[in-house]
Design a protein around this motif. Structure first.
Motif, PDB file in Angstrom:
ATOM      1  N   ILE A 188      34.569  -3.343  53.780  1.00 19.12           N
ATOM      2  CA  ILE A 188      35.763  -3.532  54.614  1.00 19.12           C
ATOM      3  C   ILE A 188      37.002  -3.081  53.859  1.00 19.12           C
ATOM      4  N   PHE A 189      37.075  -3.412  52.575  1.00 21.46           N
ATOM      5  CA  PHE A 189      38.221  -2.981  51.763  1.00 21.46           C
ATOM      6  C   PHE A 189      38.315  -1.456  51.700  1.00 21.46           C
ATOM      7  N   VAL A 190      37.192  -0.795  51.465  1.00 20.52           N
ATOM      8  CA  VAL A 190      37.181   0.672  51.402  1.00 20.52           C
ATOM      9  C   VAL A 190      37.554   1.262  52.759  1.00 20.52           C
ATOM     10  N   GLY A 191      37.053   0.667  53.829  1.00 19.29           N
ATOM     11  CA  GLY A 191      37.397   1.148  55.169  1.00 19.29           C
ATOM     12  C   GLY A 191      38.881   1.047  55.453  1.00 19.29           C
ATOM     13  N   LEU A 192      39.488  -0.064  55.064  1.00 14.65           N
ATOM     14  CA  LEU A 192      40.933  -0.217  55.260  1.00 14.65           C
ATOM     15  C   LEU A 192      41.721   0.746  54.381  1.00 14.65           C
ATOM     16  N   PHE A 193      41.231   0.979  53.169  1.00 15.82           N
ATOM     17  CA  PHE A 193      41.878   1.942  52.274  1.00 15.82           C
ATOM     18  C   PHE A 193      41.852   3.341  52.892  1.00 15.82           C
ATOM     19  N   LEU A 194      40.692   3.726  53.426  1.00 17.05           N
ATOM     20  CA  LEU A 194      40.575   5.042  54.061  1.00 17.05           C
ATOM     21  C   LEU A 194      41.428   5.132  55.327  1.00 17.05           C
ATOM     22  N   ALA A 195      41.523   4.027  56.067  1.00 13.02           N
ATOM     23  CA  ALA A 195      42.370   4.017  57.263  1.00 13.02           C
ATOM     24  C   ALA A 195      43.841   4.228  56.881  1.00 13.02           C
ATOM     25  N   GLY A 196      44.244   3.645  55.770  1.00 11.57           N
ATOM     26  CA  GLY A 196      45.603   3.891  55.272  1.00 11.57           C
ATOM     27  C   GLY A 196      45.799   5.347  54.901  1.00 11.57           C
ATOM     28  N   GLY A 197      44.751   5.964  54.353  1.00 10.04           N
ATOM     29  CA  GLY A 197      44.819   7.390  54.040  1.00 10.04           C
ATOM     30  C   GLY A 197      44.952   8.239  55.286  1.00 10.04           C
ATOM     31  N   VAL A 198      44.276   7.836  56.355  1.00 14.08           N
ATOM     32  CA  VAL A 198      44.390   8.564  57.626  1.00 14.08           C
ATOM     33  C   VAL A 198      45.827   8.535  58.117  1.00 14.08           C
TER      34      VAL A 198
END
Length: 50
Positions: free
Chosen positions: A9-19
């Motif tokens: 979940i943390f990695v997913g949120l990090f990637l969403a911030g990158g998007v």
């Protein structure tokens, strides 16, 4: 909640911030799409592990 679920979940949120960041920088849509797919897959995997 397992540690792997939290990590995904943390990695997913990090990637969403990158998007969001890449969208604001007006980078190519293909790069944004690949990053978004990765974010959704990480978030989905994390939620399913809960």
């Amino acid at each position: 909640m397992s540690k792997s679920a939290v990590a995904l979940i943390f990695v997913g949120l990090f990637l969403a911030g990158g998007v969001i960041s890449f969208w604001k920088q007006k980078l190519p849509k293909g790069v944004i799409a690949v990053l978004a797919i990765g974010a959704v897959m990480c978030l989905g995997a994390g939620v399913m592990r809960i």
